[in-house]
Design a protein around this motif. Sequence first.
Motif, PDB file in Angstrom:
ATOM      1  N   GLY A 198       0.817  -1.209   0.000  1.00 45.25           N
ATOM      2  CA  GLY A 198       0.000   0.000   0.000  1.00 45.25           C
ATOM      3  C   GLY A 198       0.852   1.260   0.000  1.00 45.25           C
ATOM      4  N   TRP A 199       1.930   1.263   0.775  1.00 46.11           N
ATOM      5  CA  TRP A 199       2.818   2.423   0.810  1.00 46.11           C
ATOM      6  C   TRP A 199       3.433   2.662  -0.567  1.00 46.11           C
ATOM      7  N   ALA A 200       3.901   1.600  -1.222  1.00 46.55           N
ATOM      8  CA  ALA A 200       4.532   1.751  -2.537  1.00 46.55           C
ATOM      9  C   ALA A 200       3.549   2.308  -3.567  1.00 46.55           C
ATOM     10  N   LEU A 201       2.283   1.965  -3.432  1.00 45.31           N
ATOM     11  CA  LEU A 201       1.279   2.459  -4.368  1.00 45.31           C
ATOM     12  C   LEU A 201       0.867   3.890  -4.058  1.00 45.31           C
ATOM     13  N   LEU A 202       0.733   4.219  -2.784  1.00 48.40           N
ATOM     14  CA  LEU A 202       0.184   5.511  -2.387  1.00 48.40           C
ATOM     15  C   LEU A 202       1.220   6.610  -2.205  1.00 48.40           C
ATOM     16  N   PHE A 203       2.460   6.250  -1.912  1.00 50.11           N
ATOM     17  CA  PHE A 203       3.467   7.273  -1.656  1.00 50.11           C
ATOM     18  C   PHE A 203       3.657   8.235  -2.831  1.00 50.11           C
ATOM     19  N   PRO A 204       3.751   7.741  -4.077  1.00 49.26           N
ATOM     20  CA  PRO A 204       3.901   8.703  -5.183  1.00 49.26           C
ATOM     21  C   PRO A 204       2.738   9.696  -5.265  1.00 49.26           C
ATOM     22  N   LEU A 205       1.536   9.233  -4.991  1.00 47.72           N
ATOM     23  CA  LEU A 205       0.375  10.133  -5.019  1.00 47.72           C
ATOM     24  C   LEU A 205       0.427  11.134  -3.876  1.00 47.72           C
ATOM     25  N   ALA A 206       0.808  10.667  -2.697  1.00 48.33           N
ATOM     26  CA  ALA A 206       0.883  11.567  -1.542  1.00 48.33           C
ATOM     27  C   ALA A 206       1.994  12.593  -1.715  1.00 48.33           C
ATOM     28  N   PHE A 223       3.570  13.539  -4.662  1.00 49.09           N
ATOM     29  CA  PHE A 223       3.610  14.325  -5.898  1.00 49.09           C
ATOM     30  C   PHE A 223       2.240  14.694  -6.447  1.00 49.09           C
ATOM     31  N   GLY A 224       1.184  14.338  -5.743  1.00 50.51           N
ATOM     32  CA  GLY A 224      -0.160  14.679  -6.204  1.00 50.51           C
ATOM     33  C   GLY A 224      -0.478  13.983  -7.516  1.00 50.51           C
ATOM     34  N   ARG A 225      -1.157  14.698  -8.399  1.00 49.09           N
ATOM     35  CA  ARG A 225      -1.559  14.128  -9.675  1.00 49.09           C
ATOM     36  C   ARG A 225      -0.370  13.666 -10.517  1.00 49.09           C
ATOM     37  N   ARG A 226       0.755  14.353 -10.374  1.00 50.16           N
ATOM     38  CA  ARG A 226       1.957  13.955 -11.109  1.00 50.16           C
ATOM     39  C   ARG A 226       2.465  12.588 -10.662  1.00 50.16           C
ATOM     40  N   GLY A 227       2.084  12.141  -9.481  1.00 54.46           N
ATOM     41  CA  GLY A 227       2.517  10.849  -8.969  1.00 54.46           C
ATOM     42  C   GLY A 227       1.677   9.685  -9.444  1.00 54.46           C
ATOM     43  N   LEU A 228       0.645   9.964 -10.231  1.00 55.12           N
ATOM     44  CA  LEU A 228      -0.238   8.893 -10.708  1.00 55.12           C
ATOM     45  C   LEU A 228       0.530   7.856 -11.518  1.00 55.12           C
ATOM     46  N   GLY A 237       3.681   7.116 -11.269  1.00 55.39           N
ATOM     47  CA  GLY A 237       4.492   6.341 -10.329  1.00 55.39           C
ATOM     48  C   GLY A 237       3.671   5.316  -9.576  1.00 55.39           C
ATOM     49  N   GLY A 238       2.459   5.718  -9.161  1.00 52.81           N
ATOM     50  CA  GLY A 238       1.574   4.780  -8.477  1.00 52.81           C
ATOM     51  C   GLY A 238       1.148   3.631  -9.379  1.00 52.81           C
ATOM     52  N   LEU A 239       0.828   3.953 -10.635  1.00 54.31           N
ATOM     53  CA  LEU A 239       0.463   2.895 -11.583  1.00 54.31           C
ATOM     54  C   LEU A 239       1.661   2.009 -11.905  1.00 54.31           C
ATOM     55  N   GLY A 240       2.849   2.623 -11.969  1.00 55.79           N
ATOM     56  CA  GLY A 240       4.060   1.830 -12.188  1.00 55.79           C
ATOM     57  C   GLY A 240       4.298   0.858 -11.046  1.00 55.79           C
ATOM     58  N   ALA A 241       4.145   1.357  -9.817  1.00 52.14           N
ATOM     59  CA  ALA A 241       4.306   0.478  -8.648  1.00 52.14           C
ATOM     60  C   ALA A 241       3.252  -0.621  -8.653  1.00 52.14           C
ATOM     61  N   LEU A 242       2.030  -0.261  -8.999  1.00 50.15           N
ATOM     62  CA  LEU A 242       0.961  -1.257  -9.088  1.00 50.15           C
ATOM     63  C   LEU A 242       1.315  -2.328 -10.108  1.00 50.15           C
TER      64      LEU A 242
END
Length: 180
Positions: A49-57, A59-64, A66-71
């Motif tokens: 969960g941290w690996a998925l959510l950290f980029p969003l937390a 970097f905001g929308r720009r972290g999407l 990164g979150g999809l990459g981690a997913l």
Amino acid sequence: MTRKNARKFMALLLTGGLLAGTLICFICDTALNGALSWSRIVALSCAYGWALLFPLAAFGRRGLTGGLGALSLLTVPYLYGLSCLLGIREVFTVGAAMAVISLPFLWLICAAFRRLGRTSRALGTMCLLLAGLTAAVNGALTLLGAAPPPDAWDGLNVLLLLLAAAVCFTWRRSRESAST
């Protein structure tokens, strides 16, 4: 508080909260069972969960992305670890099959919104993709023996998504023609 500081705070809060929760589970599990048992599942899930959510937390929308990459990179290993900890092989076999089917759809939805913006065309594209995903998941679950063959309710779900897509595409066109 600036937006950058708010994002740092959210990333710190996410990290601290997951770490604290994991440590509390380790302590409780050790106190109750004399060893780590169920808390390993919590730790694995919190790390995922941290690996998925950290980029969003952070970097905001720009972290999407990164979150999809981690997913994309971590879902199959997470399911394998979870399957091993639970001792249930189907968690991995069925879960990995669903991930392989679902992840491309998520990337396509992300690409549609990036290309089309927050428009009804992007929403219509998402509904079309979700209709395809629903049909693909239902078919795969049937082939894997994890679910009965699709029934009328499954068909209704796909039909409603297709109807929603049609409404989104039609609404966009009628709005454009009204403005010209």
